[in-house]
Write a protein that holds these residues in place. Structure first.
Motif, PDB file in Angstrom:
ATOM      1  N   VAL A 127      -2.415  -5.597 -69.659  1.00 23.54           N
ATOM      2  CA  VAL A 127      -3.230  -6.158 -70.739  1.00 23.54           C
ATOM      3  C   VAL A 127      -2.493  -7.293 -71.442  1.00 23.54           C
ATOM      4  O   VAL A 127      -3.058  -8.368 -71.691  1.00 23.54           O
ATOM      5  CB  VAL A 127      -3.616  -5.057 -71.750  1.00 23.54           C
ATOM      6  CG1 VAL A 127      -4.261  -5.673 -72.986  1.00 23.54           C
ATOM      7  CG2 VAL A 127      -4.567  -4.056 -71.108  1.00 23.54           C
ATOM      8  N   VAL A 128      -1.223  -7.068 -71.759  1.00 21.09           N
ATOM      9  CA  VAL A 128      -0.440  -8.086 -72.467  1.00 21.09           C
ATOM     10  C   VAL A 128      -0.273  -9.341 -71.610  1.00 21.09           C
ATOM     11  O   VAL A 128      -0.453 -10.468 -72.088  1.00 21.09           O
ATOM     12  CB  VAL A 128       0.936  -7.520 -72.868  1.00 21.09           C
ATOM     13  CG1 VAL A 128       1.844  -8.633 -73.386  1.00 21.09           C
ATOM     14  CG2 VAL A 128       0.777  -6.448 -73.934  1.00 21.09           C
ATOM     15  N   ALA A 129       0.064  -9.153 -70.340  1.00 21.22           N
ATOM     16  CA  ALA A 129       0.261 -10.303 -69.458  1.00 21.22           C
ATOM     17  C   ALA A 129      -1.036 -11.091 -69.280  1.00 21.22           C
ATOM     18  O   ALA A 129      -1.035 -12.331 -69.300  1.00 21.22           O
ATOM     19  CB  ALA A 129       0.781  -9.833 -68.100  1.00 21.22           C
ATOM     20  N   THR A 130      -2.143 -10.377 -69.122  1.00 23.96           N
ATOM     21  CA  THR A 130      -3.433 -11.052 -68.969  1.00 23.96           C
ATOM     22  C   THR A 130      -3.799 -11.821 -70.230  1.00 23.96           C
ATOM     23  O   THR A 130      -4.263 -12.971 -70.162  1.00 23.96           O
ATOM     24  CB  THR A 130      -4.538 -10.031 -68.644  1.00 23.96           C
ATOM     25  OG1 THR A 130      -4.184  -9.300 -67.465  1.00 23.96           O
ATOM     26  CG2 THR A 130      -5.870 -10.728 -68.416  1.00 23.96           C
ATOM     27  N   ALA A 131      -3.584 -11.203 -71.387  1.00 23.89           N
ATOM     28  CA  ALA A 131      -3.905 -11.861 -72.654  1.00 23.89           C
ATOM     29  C   ALA A 131      -3.047 -13.108 -72.860  1.00 23.89           C
ATOM     30  O   ALA A 131      -3.557 -14.174 -73.238  1.00 23.89           O
ATOM     31  CB  ALA A 131      -3.708 -10.884 -73.810  1.00 23.89           C
ATOM     32  N   MET A 132      -1.754 -12.997 -72.600  1.00 24.23           N
ATOM     33  CA  MET A 132      -0.860 -14.143 -72.791  1.00 24.23           C
ATOM     34  C   MET A 132      -1.209 -15.284 -71.851  1.00 24.23           C
ATOM     35  O   MET A 132      -1.268 -16.454 -72.252  1.00 24.23           O
ATOM     36  CB  MET A 132       0.594 -13.706 -72.577  1.00 24.23           C
ATOM     37  CG  MET A 132       1.144 -12.803 -73.657  1.00 24.23           C
ATOM     38  SD  MET A 132       2.866 -12.336 -73.338  1.00 24.23           S
ATOM     39  CE  MET A 132       3.667 -13.941 -73.386  1.00 24.23           C
ATOM     40  N   SER A 133      -1.454 -14.951 -70.595  1.00 18.62           N
ATOM     41  CA  SER A 133      -1.790 -15.984 -69.621  1.00 18.62           C
ATOM     42  C   SER A 133      -3.116 -16.657 -69.962  1.00 18.62           C
ATOM     43  O   SER A 133      -3.264 -17.873 -69.820  1.00 18.62           O
ATOM     44  CB  SER A 133      -1.861 -15.367 -68.218  1.00 18.62           C
ATOM     45  OG  SER A 133      -2.106 -16.354 -67.244  1.00 18.62           O
ATOM     46  N   THR A 134      -4.081 -15.866 -70.437  1.00 20.39           N
ATOM     47  CA  THR A 134      -5.379 -16.427 -70.809  1.00 20.39           C
ATOM     48  C   THR A 134      -5.254 -17.364 -72.005  1.00 20.39           C
ATOM     49  O   THR A 134      -5.867 -18.439 -72.036  1.00 20.39           O
ATOM     50  CB  THR A 134      -6.379 -15.303 -71.127  1.00 20.39           C
ATOM     51  OG1 THR A 134      -6.486 -14.431 -69.993  1.00 20.39           O
ATOM     52  CG2 THR A 134      -7.751 -15.872 -71.450  1.00 20.39           C
ATOM     53  N   VAL A 135      -4.460 -16.974 -72.988  1.00 21.56           N
ATOM     54  CA  VAL A 135      -4.245 -17.837 -74.162  1.00 21.56           C
ATOM     55  C   VAL A 135      -3.605 -19.156 -73.741  1.00 21.56           C
ATOM     56  O   VAL A 135      -4.024 -20.237 -74.181  1.00 21.56           O
ATOM     57  CB  VAL A 135      -3.369 -17.117 -75.207  1.00 21.56           C
ATOM     58  CG1 VAL A 135      -2.915 -18.096 -76.290  1.00 21.56           C
ATOM     59  CG2 VAL A 135      -4.136 -15.963 -75.833  1.00 21.56           C
ATOM     60  N   ILE A 136      -2.597 -19.075 -72.883  1.00 17.82           N
ATOM     61  CA  ILE A 136      -1.962 -20.298 -72.394  1.00 17.82           C
ATOM     62  C   ILE A 136      -2.968 -21.143 -71.617  1.00 17.82           C
ATOM     63  O   ILE A 136      -2.988 -22.378 -71.726  1.00 17.82           O
ATOM     64  CB  ILE A 136      -0.743 -19.955 -71.517  1.00 17.82           C
ATOM     65  CG1 ILE A 136       0.358 -19.326 -72.372  1.00 17.82           C
ATOM     66  CG2 ILE A 136      -0.215 -21.200 -70.802  1.00 17.82           C
ATOM     67  CD1 ILE A 136       1.549 -18.834 -71.583  1.00 17.82           C
ATOM     68  N   GLY A 137      -3.828 -20.482 -70.848  1.00 14.99           N
ATOM     69  CA  GLY A 137      -4.864 -21.203 -70.123  1.00 14.99           C
ATOM     70  C   GLY A 137      -5.794 -21.959 -71.051  1.00 14.99           C
ATOM     71  O   GLY A 137      -6.151 -23.115 -70.793  1.00 14.99           O
ATOM     72  N   PHE A 138      -6.184 -21.321 -72.150  1.00  4.36           N
ATOM     73  CA  PHE A 138      -7.044 -21.993 -73.121  1.00  4.36           C
ATOM     74  C   PHE A 138      -6.333 -23.180 -73.765  1.00  4.36           C
ATOM     75  O   PHE A 138      -6.952 -24.213 -74.035  1.00  4.36           O
ATOM     76  CB  PHE A 138      -7.503 -21.007 -74.197  1.00  4.36           C
ATOM     77  CG  PHE A 138      -8.719 -20.220 -73.816  1.00  4.36           C
ATOM     78  CD1 PHE A 138      -9.925 -20.857 -73.572  1.00  4.36           C
ATOM     79  CD2 PHE A 138      -8.666 -18.844 -73.691  1.00  4.36           C
ATOM     80  CE1 PHE A 138     -11.061 -20.136 -73.210  1.00  4.36           C
ATOM     81  CE2 PHE A 138      -9.788 -18.109 -73.334  1.00  4.36           C
ATOM     82  CZ  PHE A 138     -10.989 -18.764 -73.092  1.00  4.36           C
TER      83      PHE A 138
END
Length: 210
Positions: A72-83
């Protein structure tokens, strides 16, 4: 798995080379797919490796709760960076495009692909993390089958249909490419969500860690 993805994008670029006005279309797709998109993919590949190691370690230790939290944390961090990457591109897209070309025609073609590029950047902020979780859980064979089905059975044929038969050109080819990535991401997300991490069969992972 990385090879399957690289071959997938290479095949789509090769397909673009046989279109009308191929020089402009090929330049535009290459700038989007092999330059701008790769900037974000390099970050996402780091998350893939980190997630794979973390998931394998936690599963080997029998800690299912930490495994789920790590994903969950890795997905959230990567998604934020993607945005963040998407916002930077949208704000400075014309300046960024001219880093790779001096042709106004090619630049306009790239800008015309902006919606598809944004979708591509978003998908590539999520998909590598899920791949990392699958690799860490020992699902390499399953992921390979998902890749082949999503990319080569769905993505490429759809790109041919939209690009050549329906006349969408390079847009159609990249629509097919993005749809293949979307299918793969949704399947991996479904598997990751539905698996019982507390009772799943992860003997191979435990063996590797031990």
């Amino acid at each position: 798995m990385i090879c399957l993805e690289l071959w997938y994008e290479s095949i789509l670029v090769l397909m673009t080379g046989y279109m009308e006005n191929a020089e402009v279309a090929l330049n535009a797709l290459s700038i989007c797919s092999f330059n701008i998109s790769v900037w974000e993919i390099m970050i996402s590949l780091g998350f893939l490796a980190a997630t794979g190691v973390r998931v394998a370690n936690e599963l080997g230790a029998g800690n299912a709760k930490a495994t789920k939290f790590s994903i969950v944390v890795a997905t959230a961090m990567s998604t934020v960076i993607g945005f963040v990457v998407i916002l930077i591109f949208l704000c400075f897209r014309r300046s960024i495009v001219y880093l790779f070309t001096t042709s106004d025609v090619v630049a306009d073609a790239v800008l015309d692909l902006t919606p598809l590029l944004v979708l591509n950047l978003f998908l590539y902020s999520i998909q590598p993390v899920l791949l990392g979780a699958a690799v860490g859980a020992g699902w390499q064979n399953l992921v390979a089958y998902v890749n082949i089905a999503s990319y080569y059975i769905v993505g490429i044929p759809l790109g041919v249909i939209l690009g050549y038969l329906n006349g969408y050109g390079v847009k159609g080819i990249w629509m097919g490419m993005n749809f293949g990535i979307l299918i793969q991401t949704m399947v991996l997300l479904f598997i990751t969500w539905k698996i019982d991490w507390d009772r799943g069969n992860f003997e191979n992972t435990s063996f590797r860690i031990d």
